[in-house]
Design a protein around this motif. Structure first.
Motif, PDB file in Angstrom:
ATOM      1  N   ARG A  55      25.128  -9.263   9.544  1.00 42.20           N
ATOM      2  CA  ARG A  55      24.160  -8.695   8.614  1.00 42.20           C
ATOM      3  C   ARG A  55      24.296  -7.178   8.707  1.00 42.20           C
ATOM      4  O   ARG A  55      24.203  -6.607   9.792  1.00 42.20           O
ATOM      5  CB  ARG A  55      22.742  -9.139   8.991  1.00 42.20           C
ATOM      6  CG  ARG A  55      21.708  -8.665   7.993  1.00 42.20           C
ATOM      7  CD  ARG A  55      20.315  -9.145   8.342  1.00 42.20           C
ATOM      8  NE  ARG A  55      20.256 -10.602   8.292  1.00 42.20           N
ATOM      9  CZ  ARG A  55      19.417 -11.326   9.015  1.00 42.20           C
ATOM     10  NH1 ARG A  55      18.606 -10.743   9.868  1.00 42.20           N
ATOM     11  NH2 ARG A  55      19.399 -12.632   8.902  1.00 42.20           N
ATOM     12  N   ALA A  56      24.538  -6.534   7.591  1.00 38.61           N
ATOM     13  CA  ALA A  56      24.758  -5.085   7.564  1.00 38.61           C
ATOM     14  C   ALA A  56      23.454  -4.337   7.837  1.00 38.61           C
ATOM     15  O   ALA A  56      22.356  -4.857   7.615  1.00 38.61           O
ATOM     16  CB  ALA A  56      25.309  -4.673   6.205  1.00 38.61           C
ATOM     17  N   ALA A  57      23.601  -3.113   8.294  1.00 36.23           N
ATOM     18  CA  ALA A  57      22.441  -2.247   8.472  1.00 36.23           C
ATOM     19  C   ALA A  57      21.856  -1.938   7.098  1.00 36.23           C
ATOM     20  O   ALA A  57      22.590  -1.874   6.104  1.00 36.23           O
ATOM     21  CB  ALA A  57      22.854  -0.954   9.176  1.00 36.23           C
ATOM     22  N   ARG A  58      20.559  -1.796   7.047  1.00 37.84           N
ATOM     23  CA  ARG A  58      19.922  -1.536   5.756  1.00 37.84           C
ATOM     24  C   ARG A  58      18.616  -0.790   5.954  1.00 37.84           C
ATOM     25  O   ARG A  58      18.122  -0.665   7.067  1.00 37.84           O
ATOM     26  CB  ARG A  58      19.686  -2.846   5.002  1.00 37.84           C
ATOM     27  CG  ARG A  58      18.750  -3.800   5.722  1.00 37.84           C
ATOM     28  CD  ARG A  58      18.840  -5.200   5.118  1.00 37.84           C
ATOM     29  NE  ARG A  58      17.810  -6.078   5.604  1.00 37.84           N
ATOM     30  CZ  ARG A  58      17.823  -6.723   6.764  1.00 37.84           C
ATOM     31  NH1 ARG A  58      18.843  -6.552   7.585  1.00 37.84           N
ATOM     32  NH2 ARG A  58      16.843  -7.515   7.112  1.00 37.84           N
ATOM     33  N   VAL A  59      18.076  -0.323   4.851  1.00 40.66           N
ATOM     34  CA  VAL A  59      16.798   0.377   4.889  1.00 40.66           C
ATOM     35  C   VAL A  59      15.734  -0.591   4.388  1.00 40.66           C
ATOM     36  O   VAL A  59      15.872  -1.206   3.337  1.00 40.66           O
ATOM     37  CB  VAL A  59      16.825   1.644   4.005  1.00 40.66           C
ATOM     38  CG1 VAL A  59      15.462   2.307   3.983  1.00 40.66           C
ATOM     39  CG2 VAL A  59      17.885   2.603   4.512  1.00 40.66           C
ATOM     40  N   THR A  65       2.508   0.776   5.509  1.00 40.82           N
ATOM     41  CA  THR A  65       2.497   2.190   5.114  1.00 40.82           C
ATOM     42  C   THR A  65       3.442   2.500   3.953  1.00 40.82           C
ATOM     43  O   THR A  65       3.325   3.552   3.336  1.00 40.82           O
ATOM     44  CB  THR A  65       2.902   3.078   6.305  1.00 40.82           C
ATOM     45  OG1 THR A  65       4.249   2.763   6.677  1.00 40.82           O
ATOM     46  CG2 THR A  65       1.979   2.873   7.486  1.00 40.82           C
ATOM     47  N   GLY A  66       4.402   1.609   3.694  1.00 40.06           N
ATOM     48  CA  GLY A  66       5.385   1.871   2.654  1.00 40.06           C
ATOM     49  C   GLY A  66       6.488   2.800   3.131  1.00 40.06           C
ATOM     50  O   GLY A  66       7.393   3.156   2.388  1.00 40.06           O
ATOM     51  N   GLU A  67       6.423   3.197   4.392  1.00 37.71           N
ATOM     52  CA  GLU A  67       7.405   4.109   4.974  1.00 37.71           C
ATOM     53  C   GLU A  67       8.759   3.410   5.119  1.00 37.71           C
ATOM     54  O   GLU A  67       8.840   2.243   5.498  1.00 37.71           O
ATOM     55  CB  GLU A  67       6.901   4.552   6.349  1.00 37.71           C
ATOM     56  CG  GLU A  67       7.842   5.439   7.112  1.00 37.71           C
ATOM     57  CD  GLU A  67       7.322   5.729   8.530  1.00 37.71           C
ATOM     58  OE1 GLU A  67       8.083   6.341   9.280  1.00 37.71           O
ATOM     59  OE2 GLU A  67       6.190   5.333   8.853  1.00 37.71           O
ATOM     60  N   ALA A  68       9.839   4.129   4.809  1.00 35.63           N
ATOM     61  CA  ALA A  68      11.186   3.589   4.949  1.00 35.63           C
ATOM     62  C   ALA A  68      11.548   3.517   6.429  1.00 35.63           C
ATOM     63  O   ALA A  68      11.278   4.455   7.190  1.00 35.63           O
ATOM     64  CB  ALA A  68      12.188   4.459   4.206  1.00 35.63           C
ATOM     65  N   ILE A  69      12.136   2.386   6.842  1.00 33.99           N
ATOM     66  CA  ILE A  69      12.598   2.242   8.224  1.00 33.99           C
ATOM     67  C   ILE A  69      14.034   1.738   8.212  1.00 33.99           C
ATOM     68  O   ILE A  69      14.451   1.037   7.284  1.00 33.99           O
ATOM     69  CB  ILE A  69      11.701   1.265   9.030  1.00 33.99           C
ATOM     70  CG1 ILE A  69      11.622  -0.101   8.344  1.00 33.99           C
ATOM     71  CG2 ILE A  69      10.329   1.836   9.241  1.00 33.99           C
ATOM     72  CD1 ILE A  69      10.907  -1.155   9.149  1.00 33.99           C
ATOM     73  N   LYS A  70      14.784   2.111   9.242  1.00 31.35           N
ATOM     74  CA  LYS A  70      16.171   1.665   9.349  1.00 31.35           C
ATOM     75  C   LYS A  70      16.203   0.358  10.122  1.00 31.35           C
ATOM     76  O   LYS A  70      15.598   0.230  11.179  1.00 31.35           O
ATOM     77  CB  LYS A  70      17.010   2.710  10.084  1.00 31.35           C
ATOM     78  CG  LYS A  70      17.171   3.997   9.302  1.00 31.35           C
ATOM     79  CD  LYS A  70      17.996   4.994  10.078  1.00 31.35           C
ATOM     80  CE  LYS A  70      18.098   6.304   9.321  1.00 31.35           C
ATOM     81  NZ  LYS A  70      18.815   7.323  10.109  1.00 31.35           N
ATOM     82  N   ILE A  71      16.923  -0.624   9.569  1.00 34.09           N
ATOM     83  CA  ILE A  71      17.109  -1.905  10.237  1.00 34.09           C
ATOM     84  C   ILE A  71      18.562  -1.962  10.682  1.00 34.09           C
ATOM     85  O   ILE A  71      19.476  -1.788   9.873  1.00 34.09           O
ATOM     86  CB  ILE A  71      16.775  -3.074   9.287  1.00 34.09           C
ATOM     87  CG1 ILE A  71      15.333  -2.961   8.811  1.00 34.09           C
ATOM     88  CG2 ILE A  71      17.016  -4.406   9.993  1.00 34.09           C
ATOM     89  CD1 ILE A  71      14.961  -3.943   7.722  1.00 34.09           C
ATOM     90  N   LYS A  72      18.774  -2.175  11.991  1.00 34.81           N
ATOM     91  CA  LYS A  72      20.120  -2.166  12.556  1.00 34.81           C
ATOM     92  C   LYS A  72      20.949  -3.345  12.066  1.00 34.81           C
ATOM     93  O   LYS A  72      20.418  -4.388  11.690  1.00 34.81           O
ATOM     94  CB  LYS A  72      20.043  -2.256  14.084  1.00 34.81           C
ATOM     95  CG  LYS A  72      19.420  -1.069  14.747  1.00 34.81           C
ATOM     96  CD  LYS A  72      19.408  -1.271  16.247  1.00 34.81           C
ATOM     97  CE  LYS A  72      18.739  -0.111  16.955  1.00 34.81           C
ATOM     98  NZ  LYS A  72      18.705  -0.317  18.415  1.00 34.81           N
TER      99      LYS A  72
END
Length: 90
Positions: A55-59, A65-72
């Protein structure tokens, strides 16, 4: 069906003790885990194939909060049912 019910079914069907059925099931699960950890595949003809996918990394977004987070990026276990299993279900 949970693990306990599966063990009871195996013991009854194979005419072995519940302890032996538990050891057999645990050994099978352990073998699948070890093989997948080494990026291998386990193929049970007529049942299906266990493999490892990527599974590729994604945002993503934090739902609160609606805040963008990085998913490894991650390796994930996959199962592809075989023809025999598909036919048995349908």
């Amino acid at each position: 069906m949970n693990k306990t019910e599966l063990i009871e079914h195996i013991a009854k069907t194979a005419d072995i003790s519940k302890a032996a059925a538990t050891r057999s099931l645990d050994a099978m699960i352990g073998a699948v885990k070890v093989t997948l950890k080494k990026n291998g595949t386990v193929t049970l003809v007529g049942f299906g194939t266990f493999s490892v996918g990527k599974r590729a990394a994604r945002v993503g977004r934090n739902p609160r909060t609606g805040e963008a987070i990085k998913i490894k990026a991650a390796k994930v276990p996959k199962f592809k049912p075989g023809k025999g299993l598909k036919d048995a279900v349908n």
